[in-house]
Scaffold this active site. Sequence first.
Site, PDB file in Angstrom:
ATOM      1  N   HIS B 141       0.823  -1.208   0.000  1.00 15.36           N
ATOM      2  CA  HIS B 141       0.000   0.000   0.000  1.00 15.36           C
ATOM      3  C   HIS B 141       0.849   1.245   0.000  1.00 15.36           C
ATOM      4  O   HIS B 141       0.408   2.310   0.419  1.00 15.36           O
ATOM      5  CB  HIS B 141      -0.965   0.002   1.183  1.00 15.36           C
TER       6      HIS B 141
HETATM    7  S1  FES Z   1       1.824  -0.590   3.082  1.00 16.58           S
HETATM    8 FE1  FES Z   1       0.177  -1.895   3.695  1.00 16.58          FE
HETATM    9  S2  FES Z   1       1.278  -3.564   4.306  1.00 16.58           S
HETATM   10 FE2  FES Z   1       2.880  -2.281   3.773  1.00 16.58          FE
END
Ligand code: FES
Lengths: 690, 176
Positions: B141
């Site tokens: 993410h």
């Molecule tokens: S940014 Fe969501 S798990 Fe690493």
Amino acid sequence: MSGPSDFQPTNPALKWIERRLPIMGLMHSSFVAYPTPRNLNYWWTFGAILSLMLGVQILTGVILAMHYTPHADLAFKSVELIVRDVNYGWLLRNVHACGASMFFFAVYIHMFRGLYYGSYKEPREVLWILGVIIYLLMMATGFMGYVLPWGQMSFWGATVITNLFSAVPYFGESIVTLLWGGYAVGNPTLNRFFSLHYLLPFVIAGVVVLHIWALHVAGQNNPAGVEPKTEKDTVAFTPYATIKDMFGVSCFLLFFAWFIFYMPNYLGDAENYIPANPAVTPAHIVPEWYYLPFYAILRSIPNKLAGVVAMFGAIIILAFLPWLDSAKTRSSKYRPLAKQFFWMFVVVCIGLGYLGAQPPEGIYVIVGRILTIAYFAYFLILLPLLSRIEKPRPVPNSIADDVLAKSGGKAVPMVSSVVALMVAGGLLLGGAESARAAEGAPKPPAQKWSFSGPFGTFDRGALQRGLQVYKEVCASCHGLSFVAFRNLAESGGPGYSVAQAAAFASEYKVKDGPNDQGEMFERPGRPADYFPSPFPNEQAARVANGGAFPPDLSLITKARSYGRGFPQFLIDFFTQYQEQGPDYLVALMQGYEDKPPAGFTLPEGSYYNRYFPGHAIKMPKPLNDGQVTYSDGSPATVAQYSKDVTTFLMWAAEPHMEARKALGLQVFVFLILLTVLLYFTKKKVWANAH
Amino acid sequence: MTTASSADHPTRRDFLYVATGAVAAVGAAATVWPLVAQMNPDAATIAAGAPIEVDLTPIAEGQDIKVFWRGKPIYISHRTKKQIDEARKVPVASLPDPQSDESRVKPGHDQWLVVIGICTHLGCIPIAHEGAYDGFFCPCHGSVYDTSGRIRQGPAPTNLPVPPYTFVSDTKIQIG
Ligand code: FES
């Protein structure tokens, strides 16, 4: 399940739900308001006990499946790791394994009760048939569950039972191959058995719901065998039947706990502590005790197909009971002849069970045939005949009359029949046991062990000395692969500190790898490592030992046993004697004789041992006086060595034995208290019903 | 059963009922304990989580390795001078999870960064030497960590945790 209920919740939220799904009304009418005959005796509590056992088996089974590995190479080990490493794993496993026996024990009482009181008669035929289906499912489930630990009995039991289907004409071989998923019992078999063993209990639960439904439609039968006519004949299920069932369950739990905490291996077979070996069949293949009567029927018939048909027929015939016995009177209490023959039938069943455990030879075969005929004659000739010729005694007018007629003095037959049942059960078990005995070797003398009995603990000094003997003597040929160095520092063990265990471990070289170069390397042992085995594989071990395979010693004290015979076996149940393995090992280590007795020809490369089955053992005398130097001044004698190393190996086989016995004591104190309280509560509740 | 005639009966009866119910409830609660406790890691798993030693000599400057301890990936980075400076230049107060670089390494071993390579967002493994801060970048993410393993951008709430470890010698660490 017994018509619309007048139950109405007052809470508005519950009301809202009840209008859409009348589940509380269903529960209320089935388990609270449900009218139950007021004259039910304690044999009727086995229904509740069975429901409990099904729940216990499903719950512990689901949990065990979280830790178990259904693979031919890993299953045996994973079961051992459950017992050794999982938190309370030993408890869960004991509950599940003994629970299977308890389940069958309860179901047999439940079935005999139905048989005695005619609970299969109109209008309860479907109820009875559903019960027979449950019993069949239980047998299948129990059998597949027994295969999962993948010990010798698991493997060979699976082989023998699946081979029953090869008796089917034309398709037999194909069916068996289909069951196995291979050319022999193997990993695919284990996997599918695991899957089905997980599935079937839920099928059983489903049929149990139907069974209870049918029960609540027809109403419960009762000892008088007359249907309730007025309100006076019944009491409400709750609190009357509920509290009585709870008291019955509590008593049963006491019995159950005796096995779980004190005699966990009493009902098992020592052979199953040896990992499955497709190349060696155990001397006696004995199924679990609850299959023995049918196994005896199978073996009584000298024709493969006929034997299998008879065995399955012996179970299927139960489904036809409502039509074989057409007598109008239900309860055997009022059928003088049927009553006597009932008890004879019980004896026949127990006799068959006893024979099922004996070697199929000589007198056993003949008696087995007679009893097999008697078994079928009871259903096919006797019951139909009796229902025509017997003149039953008059039955009471109503249940209330029956209750009035026998106030007091009814506890005696109950107690005596329980005792009779226990003796009979013991006989059956004793039979199962004695089959393993008698290879012509003398019985090992019973030793005194610090760890025997309900309060037994390990002698730390003996454990430490035994470890020394193992390390200096046994370890050159025998592995100890289920014991990790860290175990040496665990409570209930030899009592070393964590640092001592780590130092002990670092003296060993352990193979590890691969490293970044892709090579295996050796490093000093760590506490988490297991004792390294002296040989890389079985073949290497055999080459080095004149063709014999020195067994791994991790479980040897549990994997060796000898028959105690009747009635000693029964007494053992009460005295909690379970040190057959240790007694045998000590005797074995001291049982070497330089010269075999006259007339005994010792094979090349063997040694004569008085206690070894067959006497010719490949292991040379392992221990000699003065061989190991103890630092604590204990005598350097073979007698001392063998006792110490056996104590150590007993601990190695069951590192949590002390925890088991300690928890057992707590559970017993609790259960006795609960049982006493329930007894008085039950008395108080029922005081209002009389 | 509601028609007990004498007044003292209900009390005694009630006491019995309550006592029985209480004992049964205690038993039920005690039974639940092992059924739940079995879900915790077993003794073998705990034993296998013992400390491990890692030899640092093969890790060249600017490189990193990943080792496993207790089933978790541990990044061991041999940081360059530039990477250390980058980590120390930034004002600590401006960070989402303020922590100085010094507090995240062992004194005298500033070039070695040892962090648990599990994104503090939802557990993916960030990729080393990626992202705008030359540290770690989590592809799941988009969390971005700097050369000290501190969160700089994205949804992760905290810095990459530093596992317990010590320097056994200048070229060897013990994790755990
Ligand atoms: S940014 Fe969501 S798990 Fe690493």
